[in-house]
Motif scaffolding. Structure first.
Motif, PDB file in Angstrom:
ATOM      1  N   ARG A 628       0.838  -1.198   0.000  1.00 22.71           N
ATOM      2  CA  ARG A 628       0.000   0.000   0.000  1.00 22.71           C
ATOM      3  C   ARG A 628       0.871   1.246   0.000  1.00 22.71           C
ATOM      4  NH1 ARG A 628      -5.046  -0.172   3.713  1.00 22.71           N
ATOM      5  NH2 ARG A 628      -5.582  -1.497   1.939  1.00 22.71           N
ATOM      6  N   VAL A 630       0.371   5.163   0.867  1.00 22.53           N
ATOM      7  CA  VAL A 630      -0.536   6.152   1.454  1.00 22.53           C
ATOM      8  C   VAL A 630      -0.016   7.539   1.100  1.00 22.53           C
ATOM      9  CG1 VAL A 630      -1.550   7.067   3.569  1.00 22.53           C
ATOM     10  CG2 VAL A 630      -1.132   4.595   3.350  1.00 22.53           C
ATOM     11  N   VAL A 682      -3.823   4.870  -1.666  1.00 22.76           N
ATOM     12  CA  VAL A 682      -4.772   5.418  -0.687  1.00 22.76           C
ATOM     13  C   VAL A 682      -4.457   6.892  -0.461  1.00 22.76           C
ATOM     14  CG1 VAL A 682      -5.579   5.311   1.705  1.00 22.76           C
ATOM     15  CG2 VAL A 682      -5.073   3.197   0.472  1.00 22.76           C
ATOM     16  N   CYS A 684      -4.974   9.620   2.350  1.00 20.95           N
ATOM     17  CA  CYS A 684      -5.345   9.715   3.756  1.00 20.95           C
ATOM     18  C   CYS A 684      -5.307  11.169   4.198  1.00 20.95           C
ATOM     19  CB  CYS A 684      -4.407   8.881   4.626  1.00 20.95           C
ATOM     20  SG  CYS A 684      -4.847   8.932   6.387  1.00 20.95           S
ATOM     21  N   TRP A 712      -8.197   4.855  -3.108  1.00 21.48           N
ATOM     22  CA  TRP A 712      -9.075   4.679  -1.957  1.00 21.48           C
ATOM     23  C   TRP A 712      -8.945   5.840  -0.980  1.00 21.48           C
ATOM     24  CZ3 TRP A 712     -12.296   1.177  -3.377  1.00 21.48           C
ATOM     25  CH2 TRP A 712     -11.859   0.087  -4.153  1.00 21.48           C
TER      26      TRP A 712
END
Length: 751
Positions: A628, A630, A682, A684, A712
């Protein structure tokens, strides 16, 4: 003074016998105002120009809005007389602000804008030659240096561009006036002055008028007096109603029946002077015919203007700024780092009291000692990074001005740029002014409790010269919302409308620390929504891409996570070959965060501002194993890395900081996404989903990766308020978004 009718003065409330007596003696001077024959003829000539200009526009463009001066034509000779008398008294520069009514007439007959340039504005088929969207003709400004025939002296006149927000230009004029006074050493306002024109309703009803008044006696904001001219519609009148397309009979039938019968001021004045023998009928008619001919000839020339050059309408030109050794500047920015020696020197000044026998507060002694320790360890925190940026620019001859509520100490007691002697009242020391004998001056000034007025003032100050770093700091970032008019009408769109670059910097404290809804969010989403870069187009990359992006944008939006990057972005603001507004979401808790420190190595020569900061931990060593990535910005980075470490995911999750949000670093984000080809992406943020950066960032990341992977979201749910007022709820929300960011199964199986 001359009065049309009775006037009264309310003064007995003043608790000073001497002042009351002065008013009694001085207010009313017996006698009637007398004009010489020459003065009467000059007034008549000016009234002819004022009146016939409006009549000419009405004949040629009867269906165009122009917000004409009919019913108040005497404004023009009044303004010209004010300027004549000021010039005779030594004034060299007059800066003016006004609403729409009469603006074209003032441009033509006071500033002396070429008539053909004004008339060609009415040509609907005109092509726009220059960059930007332009603006309607009755919003535009002008700058002109000419000889004043009455004083026989050179005088510079500028009328500031103004949006439809009638009084919004007031503080902008005052700020520019203050700057011009500052740069020419006019400490008493004898050489540079301002004139503000108002409508009577706006003067009474717009709060910005009073915010501007409240700046008048503050040392760093006073312009030593302003001439206010109120165009009072209950003394004069508006012959055509609000504008030329209006039908005032709908709502004011009796008044406008009277107005239609009203003989014009020029006609009444001419008849009076002819009766007195001041002028003959023939001389009057010849004067009228001569000006009509001037207008007709200019009208003919305006037809030859195929292209509108909006740069003819600049109110604050910087003629030498855009060239280097007589040639246009190249699209490049030098490194923004400075030498080790300079860092050490400025750091030592920041840790010192360079005045003898000066007693500082004991708590401040500890702060200065802490700074000295950081310099010894070759690191800096946020306050010291800012000190390095300011100090180095001052040393290079760049004036720095920092303004806002409590900026001298800093809202969070981190800055302390003004030291106060604990034993001598009002004795202060500003160490930043002791960096170098030939440095530029540093101005740091606590403002009145105003945002709209003060931000407008600083914007005007920044217009006067490109060779100054002018910063406004909100006490908390969301306090900028009472200055939204200046942000919307002048800062974000000013260059597009008026081809006027401006390098003002907004420092907006931002971050969710459980302090409640009014002390958390600087509303990044609002600034990002007004950015002009296209989310759906991956830009063409080139060698000068990073600088070219900055040149093409309407403003720069950053959220720095390190003192070094903050240092660089402030220096880049001056070293780049153009000027753009800079919006900085500054930290609160990071001001003292033990990890939010930068090494001197990050500020040395050949270092620059980092648009993104890649992950430099274990994840970057084996990017193909990372599950992942971020992406984030600002303070949340430190909470993410702490949580990642606690969960033992340093190898599995990369955290990438986007430091410059706009213009978006498409090229660098693509490099990161390509590096971690097997990872989820992602975004955030700690802000709520309908706020913050998500709606801006998501489509740009998707464009960057060709929409090959989903992006995401990990963050708070949508909400009406910017933050909760309950500390426990705040912590629960934070933990929930961190859980989402690091749950590696959270998005698996989703399309």
């Amino acid at each position: 003074m001359a009065y049309c009718q009775h006037i009264g003065v309310e003064f007995m409330f003043i608790n000073d016998v001497e002042q009351c007596q002065w008013i009694r003696q001085k207010f009313e001077t017996p006698g009637v105002m007398q004009f010489s024959l020459e003065e009467k003829r000059t007034l008549l000539a000016r009234m002819i120009r004022s009146t016939r200009f409006e009549e000419f526009l009405q004949r040629k463009w009867s269906s165009e809005k122009r917000f004409g001066l009919e019913g108040c034509e005497s404004l023009i000779p009044a303004l010209k007389t004010i300027i004549d008398k000021s010039s005779q008294s030594g004034v060299e520069n007059v800066i003016m602000g006004m609403p729409h009514r009469g603006r074209l007439n003032v441009l033509a007959n006071v500033i002396r804008k070429e008539l053909e340039q004004i008339f060609c504005q009415f040509e609907s088929k005109l092509e726009a030659a220059d960059e930007g969207s332009g603006d309607v003709k009755y919003h535009l400004g002008m700058y002109h240096k000419r000889m004043n025939r009455v004083s026989d002296r050179q005088i510079t006149l500028s009328l500031m561009a103004n949006p439809s927000h009638l009084e919004a230009v007031d503080p902008v004029v005052q700020g520019k006036t203050k700057a011009e006074q500052f740069y020419c050493g006019d400490t008493e306002g004898k050489r540079v002055m301002s004139i503000l024109l108002h409508g009577d309703a706006a003067f009474a009803g717009q709060g910005i008028v009073y915010e501007t008044f409240h700046l008048s006696d503050l040392p760093s904001y006073t312009t030593h007096g302003t001439v206010h001219v109120v165009v009072n519609n209950q003394v004069c009148y508006r012959r055509n109603g609000h504008n030329e397309m209006d039908e005032p009979m709908f709502t004011q039938p009796l008044m406008y029946k009277q107005i239609k019968k009203q003989k014009g001021v020029l006609k009444m004045f001419a008849e009076k002077l002819i009766t007195e023998g001041v002028v003959t009928t023939q001389a009057y008619e010849e004067e009228v015919a001569q000006y009509d001919k001037i207008c007709e000839e200019a009208y003919t020339r305006s037809k030859d203007e195929k292209i509108l050059h909006i740069k003819h309408w600049l109110d604050s030109p910087w003629p030498e700024f855009f060239k280097l050794d007589g040639q246009p500047k190249t699209m490049s920015c030098p490194p923004t780092g400075i030498s080790e020696e300079e860092l050490g020197h400025i750091g030592n000044i920041a840790a010192s009291v360079p005045v003898e026998d000066f007693t500082i507060h004991g708590g401040l002694s500890r702060i200065l000692k802490g700074r000295a320790n950081m310099v010894g360890q070759r690191v800096c925190d946020w306050a010291l990074g800012e000190y390095m940026a300011f100090g180095s620019l001052l040393k290079e001859g760049i004036h720095v001005r920092l303004s806002g509520q409590d900026v001298e100490r800093g809202t969070f007691s981190h800055r302390h740029h003004v030291l106060h002697d604990q034993n001598v009242d009002k004795r202060i020391c500003i160490p930043m002014n002791y960096i170098s004998p030939d440095q530029a001056p540093y101005t740091v000034c606590n403002s009145s409790l105003s945002e709209y007025g003060v931000l407008g003032f600083e914007l005007g100050f920044a217009m006067a010269s490109p060779n100054a770093l002018v910063l406004w700091e909100a006490q908390f970032g969301d306090f900028h919302n009472t200055a939204q008019c200046i942000i919307d009408q002048f800062i974000s769109s000013g260059q597009a409308k008026w081809v006027r670059q401006n390098g003002i910097v907004l420092l907006l404290p931002h971050g969710m620390e459980g302090m409640g809804p009014e002390h958390s969010s600087a509303r990044p989403e609002r600034f990002l929504q007004m950015c002009n870069d296209d989310p759906d187009v991956f830009p063409k990359l080139s060698e000068d891409f990073a600088v070219r992006q900055l040149y093409d944008c309407n403003w720069i939006v950053v959220n720095c996570s390190t003192p070094a990057n903050f240092f660089h972005v402030l220096r880049r603001q001056i070293l780049q070959p153009f000027r753009k507004p800079l919006i900085v979401f500054t930290p609160k808790s990071l001001l003292r965060h033990p990890e939010a420190k930068s090494s001197f190595d990050d500020m040395l020569p050949d270092t620059n501002f980092k648009r993104i900061i890649p992950d430099d931990g274990p994840a970057a060593v084996s990017p193909e194993e990372v599950k992942r990535v971020v992406f984030c910005t600002g303070k949340i980075y430190y909470e993410l890395t702490r949580e990642r470490k606690n969960r033992g995911l340093d190898d599995s999750v990369a955290v990438v900081r986007i430091e410059q949000l706009s213009p978006f670093p498409f090229d660098l984000v693509k490099a990161e996404a390509d590096l971690y080809a097997n990872a989820d992406l992602v975004w955030c943020q700690e802000e709520h989903k309908n706020q913050g950066y998500y709606d801006y960032v998501k489509p740009r990341i998707r464009t960057t990766i060709g929409r090959s992977r989903p992006v995401w979201y990990a963050g708070r749910e949508p909400a009406a308020a910017p933050a909760t007022g309950n500390k426990q709820t705040h912590l629960t929300e934070l933990q929930r978004l961190l859980d989402t960011a690091f749950d590696l199964e959270a998005f698996s199986g989703h399309v």
